[in-house]
Design an enzyme around this catalytic site. Structure first.
Site, PDB file in Angstrom:
ATOM      1  N   TYR A   1     119.296  25.840 140.845  1.00 31.05           N
ATOM      2  CA  TYR A   1     117.969  27.088 141.211  1.00 31.05           C
ATOM      3  C   TYR A   1     119.602  27.884 141.984  1.00 31.05           C
ATOM      4  O   TYR A   1     119.302  28.605 142.070  1.00 31.05           O
ATOM      5  CB  TYR A   1     117.554  26.420 142.329  1.00 31.05           C
TER       6      TYR A   1
ATOM      7  N   ASN B   1     105.195  22.565 144.746  1.00 25.33           N
ATOM      8  CA  ASN B   1     104.328  22.831 143.457  1.00 25.33           C
ATOM      9  C   ASN B   1     104.664  21.320 142.359  1.00 25.33           C
ATOM     10  O   ASN B   1     103.926  21.971 141.035  1.00 25.33           O
ATOM     11  CB  ASN B   1     104.240  23.827 143.122  1.00 25.33           C
TER      12      ASN B   1
ATOM     13  N   HIS C   1     108.724  21.296 137.452  1.00 20.99           N
ATOM     14  CA  HIS C   1     109.283  22.241 136.827  1.00 20.99           C
ATOM     15  C   HIS C   1     108.764  22.639 135.301  1.00 20.99           C
ATOM     16  O   HIS C   1     109.385  21.609 135.155  1.00 20.99           O
ATOM     17  CB  HIS C   1     111.040  22.535 137.729  1.00 20.99           C
TER      18      HIS C   1
END
Ligand code: GDP
Length: 138
Positions: free
Chosen positions: A50, A113, A116
């Site tokens: 990231y 969430n 990805h």
């Protein structure tokens, strides 16, 4: 033309036991699973993945979360794979995700969430190479 994208079933979804349900939804949407494995990444490995988000307020939480438990990185293939996976995932914040999307069904919050998906061709190439060797991608 057939295109490849990179995806990760994130630790929250693996912990909840919805990996297979998410994979089924991905296959039903026409994606071929070219490569998949279970992995656990270190904080430093999450920071490398990231790196584009380094310095953002959510970077520490994101990299802590991504290294908090097993994940399933995978390479997916279909026509328009990059854009179509983003549609199937739904908005980053599950509260804003469309009905039926993976994040609407399985995600709790913007930080956790479920999935990805690469956001462009260059990102997909970098991300596939971060997790898979060429020999795994025949
Ligand atoms: P994505 O492409 O939809 O996954 O979203 P981004 O590439 O913008 O961000 C990468 C990941 O960082 C997201 O999936 C979220 O898990 C996390 N993230 C992004 N924005 C925020 C935010 O505002 N707050 C928190 N807590 N996490 C965020």
């Amino acid at each position: 033309m057939s295109e490849r994208t990179f995806s990760i079933i994130k630790p929250d979804a693996v912990r909840k036991g919805v990996t297979a349900a998410i994979l089924a939804q991905i296959e039903e949407a026409g994606f071929k699973i070219v490569a998949i494995k279970r992995a656990s990444i270190s904080r430093a490995q999450a920071e490398g993945f990231y790196a584009v988000h380094a310095g953002k307020p959510f970077f520490a939480g994101l990299t802590e979360f991504m290294s908090s438990g097993p994940i399933f990185p995978m390479v997916l293939e279909k026509e328009n794979a990059i854009a179509d996976l983003r549609k199937l995932m739904g908005a980053t914040n599950p509260a804003q995700a469309e009905e039926g999307t993976i994040r609407k069904k399985y995600a709790e919050s913007i930080g956790e969430n479920a999935i990805h998906g690469s956001d462009g061709e260059e990102t997909a190439t970098f991300e596939i190479g971060y997790f898979f060797a060429g020999i795994e991608l025949k």
